[in-house]
Design an enzyme around this catalytic site. Structure first.
Site, PDB file in Angstrom:
ATOM      1  N   SER A  74       0.899  -1.506   0.132  1.00  0.00           N
ATOM      2  CA  SER A  74      -0.137  -0.464   0.020  1.00  0.00           C
ATOM      3  C   SER A  74       1.098   1.543   0.134  1.00  0.00           C
ATOM      4  O   SER A  74       1.669   1.450   0.259  1.00  0.00           O
ATOM      5  CB  SER A  74      -0.915   0.322   1.529  1.00  0.00           C
ATOM      6  OG  SER A  74      -1.651  -1.041   1.426  1.00  0.00           O
TER       7      SER A  74
HETATM    8  N1  SAH Z   1      -0.570  -4.324   3.846  1.00  0.00           N
HETATM    9  C1  SAH Z   1       0.101  -4.712   2.545  1.00  0.00           C
HETATM   10  C2  SAH Z   1      -1.016  -4.605   1.388  1.00  0.00           C
HETATM   11  C3  SAH Z   1      -1.779  -5.704   1.096  1.00  0.00           C
HETATM   12  S1  SAH Z   1      -2.908  -5.849  -0.241  1.00  0.00           S
HETATM   13  C4  SAH Z   1       0.951  -4.168   2.991  1.00  0.00           C
HETATM   14  O1  SAH Z   1       1.745  -3.492   3.668  1.00  0.00           O
HETATM   15  O2  SAH Z   1       1.321  -4.579   1.639  1.00  0.00           O
HETATM   16  C5  SAH Z   1      -4.420  -6.905   0.576  1.00  0.00           C
HETATM   17  C6  SAH Z   1      -3.399  -7.964   0.903  1.00  0.00           C
HETATM   18  O3  SAH Z   1      -4.939  -9.063   1.011  1.00  0.00           O
HETATM   19  C7  SAH Z   1      -3.094  -9.357  -1.122  1.00  0.00           C
HETATM   20  O4  SAH Z   1      -1.560  -9.597  -0.671  1.00  0.00           O
HETATM   21  C8  SAH Z   1      -3.952  -9.895  -0.910  1.00  0.00           C
HETATM   22  O5  SAH Z   1      -3.253 -11.125  -1.097  1.00  0.00           O
HETATM   23  C9  SAH Z   1      -4.776 -10.477   0.533  1.00  0.00           C
HETATM   24  N2  SAH Z   1      -6.064 -10.752   0.790  1.00  0.00           N
HETATM   25  C10 SAH Z   1      -7.116 -10.434   0.055  1.00  0.00           C
HETATM   26  N3  SAH Z   1      -8.562 -11.005   0.969  1.00  0.00           N
HETATM   27  C11 SAH Z   1      -7.431 -12.232   1.786  1.00  0.00           C
HETATM   28  C12 SAH Z   1      -7.918 -12.945   2.942  1.00  0.00           C
HETATM   29  N4  SAH Z   1      -9.488 -12.690   2.957  1.00  0.00           N
HETATM   30  N5  SAH Z   1      -7.343 -13.843   4.098  1.00  0.00           N
HETATM   31  C13 SAH Z   1      -6.121 -12.829   3.668  1.00  0.00           C
HETATM   32  N6  SAH Z   1      -6.057 -12.245   2.914  1.00  0.00           N
HETATM   33  C14 SAH Z   1      -6.004 -11.633   1.527  1.00  0.00           C
END
Ligand code: SAH
Length: 664
Positions: free
Chosen positions: A62
Site C-alpha cells: 500500500s
Molecule cells: N498490508 C499490505 C498490503 C496488502 S494488499 C502491505 O503493507 O504490503 C492486500 C492483501 O490482502 C493481498 O496480499 C491479498 O492477497 C490479501 N487478501 C485478500 N483477501 C484476503 C483474505 N480473505 N485473507 C487474507 N488475505 C487476503
C-alpha cells in the site's frame, strides 16, 4: 543496501505528517521500519515514492500514507494485541509491530505470506506472526483484539471480525462495491452486541477474497452458493467465454462489431503504444465505418492542432495556406507520418468529395498543444488576411514568447528564475480580443475562424503548460488533458448539436484516470474521465492491448525511431490474462458479464508504451496498476502486434493537390 534514512524521514514529513496524520506512535514507527526491505530487490529506490508498488500475485504494497492513515484510525497503542488481514508485503504488519505488543497477520497467498515473514524478521521486528488463511474469518485462537486492520476491500463488514474485537476495540476496513473505490470505515465495539460505525474517507484496495468477502469469481461470497455457471473457471477461461473474436482489421466485417457504440456522441479509441500497426489499422477501420455509416463528422486525434489542420484542409478540399511549415515534422514523426494515416486521409478526402453538404463532411483535428510555434504563425497569418491592424498587435504580444518558440520547454525555468517576466497576460489578451471579434470574423469564413481561435487557445494553454511543466507532476498533465477535452468540446459545438466525434489518443489519456494509479495516487485526470463526467453514457471509452511483437519507438526523447521487440507481458498483468485466454484477436465488452467484471476489478498491472520504449526497465517504466473494467467500456485485444510503417523522409506522390500534407 544504501542508507535510506533521509528518504524515509522525508516520506514521513511530506507524504504523511503534512497530510494530517498526527499520531506520534505512527510517525515514529514509519521513521523506523525500513520500507525498502519490503519491496522486490532492485526496487529499493522506489520504496519511498508516494504510491503503491506491485509485489507479485496481482497484489500491491500500500501507499505509505494509506498505511499511516489506517494505523492511526485503528488507534494502535503500545501494549495492544492487533490483527491484520492481508499481510501482502508485511510492511504494515511490521509498522504495527513497532507500536503494539503483538500482531497476527493473515495472508491468503502462501508465497506472499512466507516472503512477508522473512522480510519482517530481516527488518528486526520480532512480535509479528504471519498466518496463511482466509482472514475474513479472523483468527479466533488469538482473539479478542484491541485493533483489527483490513488491507483489502470487502462487500460488507465480516461478522467474524466484529465478534473478535475487544470491548472498545477498533476495526478499520474498506467496504464497498469497488466501482470507484471503497469507503474506509471504522467500527468500534461499544458493548457485547453493539458497534459504532464511521466513514473515514474514500480509498481503493484490492478485493478481500474469502468466505465473508468476495468469491474468487468476483461475486459476493454469501450468494455464490447459487449454482453459478462460473464456479471453477479460471479468469482467462472467463475472458475467453466473454470475448467476441474479431476478424482481420481489413475484413469488412471487422468494424461492424463496433456498431454498439454508434449512437454515442463521443467514441474514444485508445492504444497501448504510439507505434503499433494493428492499433492504427483497427482505429482507421472503425473510424471509416463510423463516418460513412453513422454520420460522425469529427475525427480528433492526439496530434498538434496546426499540423492536423493541414490534413484537415486536404480532406475538406480547402485551399492551401501560404508559407506553411510541413506538417508533423517534429519528433515523434511516425505517429502521424505513417502509411495508415496517409491512407485514412485519402479515404476521408474521397468520402467528403461525395458529400454535397459541407456541414456533413468529416474533418480531421488535433487536440494536442505541443506546436506553439505553428499556432502562433497560424494566428498571425489569419489576422494578416482578415484584420491587419489586429495582426500588428498580435505580433507584439506573441513577441514575448519568441525567444522560446523553438524550445518552449526552457520557458518555464527562465520565468521561474525571475530573469524574465511571463507572457500570460499577453496571450490571454490576444485570445480575448480574437473571441470578442468572433461575429465580425465569422461572418467572413467560419471554418478559418474556428482554426484561428483554436490556435489562440492553444498558445494560451501552451504558455501555461510550459510554465508549470518545470514543476513536473500532475498540474502540467492535467492542463494538457483539460486542453484536449476543451478542444473537443469546441469542436462539438462548432460542428453543430448533432455532431459526433471519434477520438484517437493513448490508453493513458482515454482510459478513465480514476481507475489507475494516475488518478488514484497522483491526482491526474484525463480526457476519458472528463468525457465520462461530461457525457456519461454518451461517451464510449475503448482501450487496446497486446501481449508481444514489435513496436516503433525511440529509446530517448527526440531519438530516432527504432523497431523494438515488445517483451511478452508480465504474469501479473491484464495482458497476460488476455493472452492466456487463447483468443488471438477479440473485443471484450466490459458491460456484459457482471461476474467477469467483478473478477477483472481485482487490480493488476497494465502496460503503457508511449513514444519511448525501455524494455530493460519495463516494470518501472511501462507498467502501472489499473482496474481495467472501470477504465474502459470495451477492450480490443491483439495478441501479437507489429510496428507501424513510417513514411520515408523523402516521401513524394505524383498528381496530389497542393494541400497534400505528407510531402516535405
Ligand atoms: N498490508 C499490505 C498490503 C496488502 S494488499 C502491505 O503493507 O504490503 C492486500 C492483501 O490482502 C493481498 O496480499 C491479498 O492477497 C490479501 N487478501 C485478500 N483477501 C484476503 C483474505 N480473505 N485473507 C487474507 N488475505 C487476503
Amino acid at each position: 543496501m544504501p542508507d535510506m534514512t533521509d528518504a524515509r524521514n522525508r516520506m514521513v514529513d511530506v507524504q504523511i505528517a503534512r497530510r494530517g496524520v498526527r499520531d506520534e506512535h505512527v510517525l515514529d514507527a514509519m521513521r523506523t521500519v525500513p520500507r525498502e526491505a519490503f519491496v522486490a530487490p532492485g526496487y529499493e529506490e522506489f520504496a519511498y515514492e508516494d504510491g503503491p508498488l506491485p509485489i507479485g500475485h496481482g497484489q500491491t504494497i500500500s501507499q505509505p500514507y494509506i498505511v499511516a492513515l489506517m494505523v492511526e484510525a485503528a488507534g494502535v497503542r503500545p501494549g495492544d494485541r492487533v490483527l491484520e488481514i492481508g499481510a501482502g508485503s508485511g510492511y504494515a504488519a511490521a509498522v504495527m509491530g513497532e507500536i503494539a505488543a503483538h500482531v497476527h497477520a493473515i495472508e491468503r497467498h502462501e508465497p506472499l505470506a512466507r516472503m512477508a515473514e522473512a522480510r519482517i524478521a530481516a527488518a528486526g521486528v520480532d512480535n509479528v506472526e504471519v498466518h496463511v488463511g482466509d482472514g475474513t474469518l479472523g483468527w479466533p485462537e488469538a482473539a479478542p483484539f484491541d485493533a483489527i486492520v483490513v488491507a483489502a476491500g470487502g462487500p460488507s463488514v465480516p461478522a467474524a471480525l466484529k465478534g473478535q474485537l475487544k470491548q472498545g476495540g477498533r476495526l478499520v476496513i474498506p467496504v464497498g462495491e469497488a466501482e470507484f473505490g471503497q469507503s474506509l470505515r471504522r467500527i468500534t465495539r461499544t458493548g457485547p452486541d453493539s458497534w459504532d460505525e464511521e466513514a473515514i474517507g474514500a480509498v481503493r484496495f484490492v478485493p478481500l477474497i474469502g468466505a465473508q468477502g468476495w468469491a474468487e469469481d468476483g461475486r459476493r461470497a454469501a450468494s455464490s452458493h447459487v449454482p453459478g455457471q462460473n464456479s471453477g473457471k479460471t479468469l482467462p477461461q472467463m475472458v475467453a467465454d466473454a470475448a467476441e473474436p474479431l476478424p482481420d482489421t481489413e475484413d469488412p466485417s471487422f468494424a461492424p462489431f463496433f456498431d454498439r457504440y454508434a449512437d454515442r456522441r463521443v467514441v474514444l479509441l485508445g492504444e497501448a503504444s504510439h507505434g503499433t500497426s494493428q492499433f492504427y489499422r483497427a482505429r482507421a477501420a472503425i473510424t471509416r465505418h463510423l463516418v460513412e455509416t453513422h454520420g460522425f463528422t469529427i475525427v480528433a486525434v492526439e496530434a498538434d492542432w496546426p499540423d492536423a489542420a493541414a490534413v484537415n484542409r486536404f480532406v475538406m478540399h480547402q485551399a492551401a495556406r501560404e508559407f506553411e511549415d510541413p506538417a508533423f515534422t517534429r519528433f515523434p514523426t511516425w505517429m502521424w507520418r505513417n502509411t495508415v494515416i496517409e491512407g485514412l486521409a485519402d479515404w476521408l478526402r474521397v468520402h467528403n468529395g461525395t458529400v454535397a453538404d459541407p456541414d456533413r463532411r468529416a474533418g480531421f483535428y488535433g487536440l494536442d498543444i505541443y506546436n506553439m510555434r505553428g499556432s502562433i504563425a497560424a494566428v498571425l497569418d489569419y489576422l494578416d488576411e482578415v484584420d491587419p491592424e489586429a495582426a500588428r498587435i498580435a505580433r507584439e504580444r506573441y513577441g514575448c514568447l519568441t525567444p522560446w518558440q523553438r524550445d518552449p520547454a526552457t520557458y518555464g525555468r527562465a520565468v521561474l528564475s525571475n530573469r524574465y517576466r511571463d507572457c500570460e497576460d499577453e496571450v490571454v489578451a490576444q485570445l480575448r480580443d480574437l473571441l470578442e471579434r468572433r461575429l465580425h470574423y465569422e461572418a467572413q469564413d467560419g471554418a478559418s475562424f474556428l482554426d484561428a481561435a483554436q490556435n489562440a487557445r492553444l498558445v494560451r494553454s501552451a504558455e501555461q503548460y510550459y510554465r508549470v511543466m518545470y514543476y513536473g507532476g500532475a498540474e502540467s498533465w492535467n492542463l494538457r488533458d483539460s486542453h484536449m477535452f476543451e478542444t473537443l468540446e469546441h469542436l462539438l459545438q462548432a460542428r453543430g448539436p448533432d455532431a459526433k466525434a471519434v477520438v484517437w489518443a493513448h490508453n493513458s489519456h482515454i482510459g478513465d484516470a480514476r481507475a489507475t494509479e494516475m488518478g488514484a495516487v497522483r491526482g491526474e485526470h484525463n480526457i476519458g474521465q472528463l468525457c465520462r463526467e461530461r457525457f456519461g453514457d454518451d461517451a464510449a471509452l475503448i482501450g487496446f492491448g497486446t501481449h508481444t511483437g514489435t513496436v516503433a519507438a525511440a529509446t530517448d526523447w527526440g531519438g530516432d525511431m527504432e523497431v523494438k521487440r515488445v517483451r511478452p507481458s508480465r504474469e501479473d498483468s491484464y495482458e497476460r490474462v488476455c493472452h492466456d485466454s487463447g483468443v488471438p484477436r477479440f473485443l471484450l465488452d466490459m458491460t456484459r458479464d457482471e461476474a467477469l467484471r467483478r473478477r477483472l476489478m481485482e487490480q493488476r498491472l497494465e502496460r503503457f508504451i508511449g513514444v519511448i520504449y525501455r524494455p530493460e526497465t519495463e516494470l518501472m517504466s511501462h507498467y502501472a496498476d489499473a482496474a481495467l473494467p472501470q477504465q474502459f467500456d470495451g477492450w480490443v485485444w491483439f495478441d501479437e502486434t507489429g510496428a507501424i510503417t513510417p513514411l520515408p523522409p523523402d516521401h513524394r506522390r505524383e498528381g496530389v493537390p497542393d494541400t497534400w500534407p505528407f510531402g516535405v
